[in-house]
Design a protein around this motif. Structure first.
Motif, mmCIF file in Angstrom:
data_model
loop_
_atom_site.group_PDB
_atom_site.id
_atom_site.type_symbol
_atom_site.label_atom_id
_atom_site.label_comp_id
_atom_site.label_asym_id
_atom_site.label_seq_id
_atom_site.Cartn_x
_atom_site.Cartn_y
_atom_site.Cartn_z
ATOM 1 N N VAL A 66 0.892 -1.106 0.310
ATOM 2 C CA VAL A 66 -0.061 0.181 0.129
ATOM 3 C C VAL A 66 0.797 1.172 0.067
ATOM 4 C CG1 VAL A 66 -1.848 1.200 1.380
ATOM 5 C CG2 VAL A 66 -1.614 -1.288 1.367
ATOM 6 N N ILE A 67 0.540 2.049 -0.834
ATOM 7 C CA ILE A 67 1.603 3.439 -0.879
ATOM 8 C C ILE A 67 1.750 4.124 0.443
ATOM 9 C CG2 ILE A 67 -0.405 5.038 -1.611
ATOM 10 C CD1 ILE A 67 1.710 6.064 -3.932
ATOM 11 N N LYS A 68 2.730 4.598 0.516
ATOM 12 C CA LYS A 68 3.347 5.262 1.911
ATOM 13 C C LYS A 68 2.861 6.477 1.696
ATOM 14 C CE LYS A 68 6.942 2.490 3.766
ATOM 15 N NZ LYS A 68 7.208 1.660 2.610
ATOM 16 N N LEU A 69 2.207 7.470 3.007
ATOM 17 C CA LEU A 69 2.305 8.693 3.119
ATOM 18 C C LEU A 69 3.196 9.375 3.972
ATOM 19 C CD1 LEU A 69 0.326 11.474 2.699
ATOM 20 C CD2 LEU A 69 -0.895 10.734 4.838
ATOM 21 N N TYR A 70 4.314 9.917 3.365
ATOM 22 C CA TYR A 70 5.299 10.557 4.198
ATOM 23 C C TYR A 70 4.890 11.256 5.217
ATOM 24 C CZ TYR A 70 8.428 7.458 1.384
ATOM 25 O OH TYR A 70 8.802 6.481 0.821
ATOM 26 N N ASP A 71 4.081 12.530 4.555
ATOM 27 C CA ASP A 71 3.977 13.758 5.216
ATOM 28 C C ASP A 71 2.875 14.608 4.577
ATOM 29 O OD1 ASP A 71 4.547 15.776 6.931
ATOM 30 O OD2 ASP A 71 6.425 16.484 6.115
ATOM 31 N N MET A 72 2.384 15.697 5.173
ATOM 32 C CA MET A 72 1.652 16.538 4.572
ATOM 33 C C MET A 72 1.579 17.778 5.318
ATOM 34 S SD MET A 72 -1.927 15.113 6.001
ATOM 35 C CE MET A 72 -1.914 14.324 7.664
ATOM 36 N N PHE A 73 1.407 18.916 4.567
ATOM 37 C CA PHE A 73 1.554 20.335 4.737
ATOM 38 C C PHE A 73 0.647 21.159 3.904
ATOM 39 C CE2 PHE A 73 5.053 19.222 2.015
ATOM 40 C CZ PHE A 73 4.875 20.350 0.960
ATOM 41 N N PRO A 74 0.194 22.291 4.841
ATOM 42 C CA PRO A 74 -0.658 23.205 4.029
ATOM 43 C C PRO A 74 0.213 24.139 3.011
ATOM 44 C CG PRO A 74 -0.337 24.070 6.164
ATOM 45 C CD PRO A 74 0.462 22.881 5.972
ATOM 46 N N ARG A 75 -0.112 24.624 1.992
ATOM 47 C CA ARG A 75 0.292 25.264 0.977
ATOM 48 C C ARG A 75 -0.651 26.256 0.336
ATOM 49 N NH1 ARG A 75 4.628 28.177 -1.084
ATOM 50 N NH2 ARG A 75 5.101 27.691 -3.373
ATOM 51 N N GLY A 76 -0.934 27.536 0.660
ATOM 52 C CA GLY A 76 -1.752 28.562 0.182
ATOM 53 C C GLY A 76 -3.240 27.945 0.471
ATOM 54 N N MET A 77 -3.710 27.781 -0.754
ATOM 55 C CA MET A 77 -5.154 27.152 -0.670
ATOM 56 C C MET A 77 -5.036 25.626 -0.773
ATOM 57 S SD MET A 77 -7.437 29.821 -0.049
ATOM 58 C CE MET A 77 -8.992 29.164 -0.902
ATOM 59 N N SER A 78 -3.953 25.123 -0.472
ATOM 60 C CA SER A 78 -4.078 23.776 -0.927
ATOM 61 C C SER A 78 -3.401 22.995 0.209
ATOM 62 C CB SER A 78 -2.935 23.343 -2.200
ATOM 63 O OG SER A 78 -3.673 24.116 -3.036
ATOM 64 N N LEU A 79 -3.783 21.586 0.115
ATOM 65 C CA LEU A 79 -3.042 20.580 1.096
ATOM 66 C C LEU A 79 -2.081 19.874 0.485
ATOM 67 C CD1 LEU A 79 -2.965 19.647 4.041
ATOM 68 C CD2 LEU A 79 -4.696 17.904 3.241
ATOM 69 N N VAL A 80 -0.819 19.839 0.756
ATOM 70 C CA VAL A 80 0.034 18.752 -0.171
ATOM 71 C C VAL A 80 0.242 17.567 0.637
ATOM 72 C CG1 VAL A 80 2.411 18.857 -1.260
ATOM 73 C CG2 VAL A 80 1.027 20.989 -1.135
ATOM 74 N N LEU A 81 -0.075 16.446 -0.039
ATOM 75 C CA LEU A 81 0.314 14.977 0.496
ATOM 76 C C LEU A 81 1.682 14.742 -0.139
ATOM 77 C CD1 LEU A 81 -2.822 13.132 0.233
ATOM 78 C CD2 LEU A 81 -2.405 14.928 2.010
ATOM 79 N N VAL A 82 2.610 14.081 0.670
ATOM 80 C CA VAL A 82 3.903 13.570 0.413
ATOM 81 C C VAL A 82 3.877 12.285 0.101
ATOM 82 C CG1 VAL A 82 6.445 13.953 0.726
ATOM 83 C CG2 VAL A 82 4.973 15.766 1.214
ATOM 84 N N LEU A 83 3.798 11.605 -0.801
ATOM 85 C CA LEU A 83 3.626 10.356 -0.936
ATOM 86 C C LEU A 83 4.840 9.567 -1.655
ATOM 87 C CD1 LEU A 83 0.252 10.673 -2.834
ATOM 88 C CD2 LEU A 83 0.482 9.304 -0.590
ATOM 89 N N GLU A 84 4.982 8.349 -1.408
ATOM 90 C CA GLU A 84 5.965 7.651 -1.949
ATOM 91 C C GLU A 84 6.029 7.769 -3.587
ATOM 92 O OE1 GLU A 84 6.967 2.885 -1.372
ATOM 93 O OE2 GLU A 84 4.937 3.539 -0.826
#
Length: 311
Positions: A66-84
């Motif tokens: 199952v793909i890994k989610l490393y991190d996430m953070f807000p960026r302006g009006m967006s949410l950024v998911l950091v994935l494998e």
């Protein structure tokens, strides 16, 4: 939590249902990642529920397949998911690569899909949108389940209703096509049967252009359901909205010409009207088709991957 300054964007991978996906490098370690940028249309409304479900599912599931989610953070009006970062996808592998998929590799991909699904179901997560485009492959040839935006926790006793508007049409279980609101992880198992057919034949098993045509193709090939093959099917919400001509089941040997008997036996165990009788991912991994898998060819022989297909 990191922010965007820790990442160097290398290029754009594609556009998913909820925003853009970029390939990037995590600067402190040099690791390649995929950044999935999700636009939050209205900050007051918070993060969309399907995005939260994907995050929760990825945080819960820690599995090689199952793909890994490393991190996430807000960026302006967006949410950024950091994935494998995954360099290719099964859909690409089936439709864009000329190189033939060898039977050992076909079996290995099917096995990885089943191992990831066994793990999800052991944690009471149903994916609800398994399809080749959501199965990604990394440089090592490991297949991983991605895009859990429709994933839901389920209860084994099926005590709560869900939306039937899930799963991409070609892989949608017949109970969903008939509008079922009470269902469980067995909808994933129907999809797996369809995917295994497609890995072997490079053709979808049921390729309808609309929901009604999808249902018509399933009924035409598997035959008109009866109380014996599908108990209580006539009580499904949309059952009486449309009638189809009576049909007798087509033999699987004519549906899948040239496919070995063990493979057909396994596929038939998933593609059943009666969801309760579909083989589980755990049981399927013990199926004779998976015994005596020769070792896959070395990685140099694999089709060269193209872009990441995170949706």
């Amino acid at each position: 939590m990191n922010d965007v300054s820790n990442y160097s964007v290398v290029g754009r991978i594609g556009e998913g249902a909820h925003g853009l996906v970029f390939k990037a490098k995590y600067l402190p370690t040099g690791r390649e990642v995929a950044l999935k940028k999700i636009l939050i249309k209205n900050l007051e409304d918070g993060i969309p529920v399907n995005v939260m479900r994907e995050i929760k599912a990825l945080q819960l599931l820690r599995c090689k397949y199952v793909i890994k989610l490393y991190d996430m953070f807000p960026r302006g009006m967006s949410l950024v998911l950091v994935l494998e970062y995954m360099c290719s996808g099964l859909w690409d592998m089936l439709h864009h690569h000329q190189a033939e998929l060898t039977m050992p590799r076909v079996k290995t991909y099917a096995q990885m899909l089943l191992k990831g699904t066994r793990y999800m179901h052991a944690h009471y997560v149903m994916h609800r949108d398994l399809k080749p485009a959501n199965l990604l492959i990394n440089y090592k040839g490991i297949l991983k389940i991605a895009d859990l935006g429709l994933a839901r926790l389920y209860w084994p006793d099926g005590g709560r209703p869900y939306s039937h508007q899930v799963a991409t049409r070609w892989y949608r279980a017949p109970e969903l096509l008939y509008g079922a609101r009470y269902y469980n992880e067995k909808v994933d198992l129907w999809a797996i049967g369809c995917i295994i057919v497609e890995i072997i034949t490079k053709q979808p098993l049921f390729a309808g252009e609309s929901d009604i045509e999808q249902l018509a193709i399933v009924l035409q090939r598997l035959g008109t359901p009866t109380e014996e093959t599908w108990p209580n099917h006539s009580e499904l919400p949309d059952y009486h909205k449309i009638t189809f001509p009576e049909s007798t089941p087509m033999p699987w040997t004519s549906l899948l010409p040239g496919v070995e008997p063990d493979a057909i036996h396994l596929i038939k165990s998933f593609i059943l009207y009666d969801a309760q009788k579909r083989i589980s991912a755990k049981e399927a991994l013990l199926h004779p088709w998976f015994q005596r898998i020769p070792l896959p060819a070395p990685m140099e022989d694999m089709p060269r991957p193209t872009g990441n297909k995170i949706k």
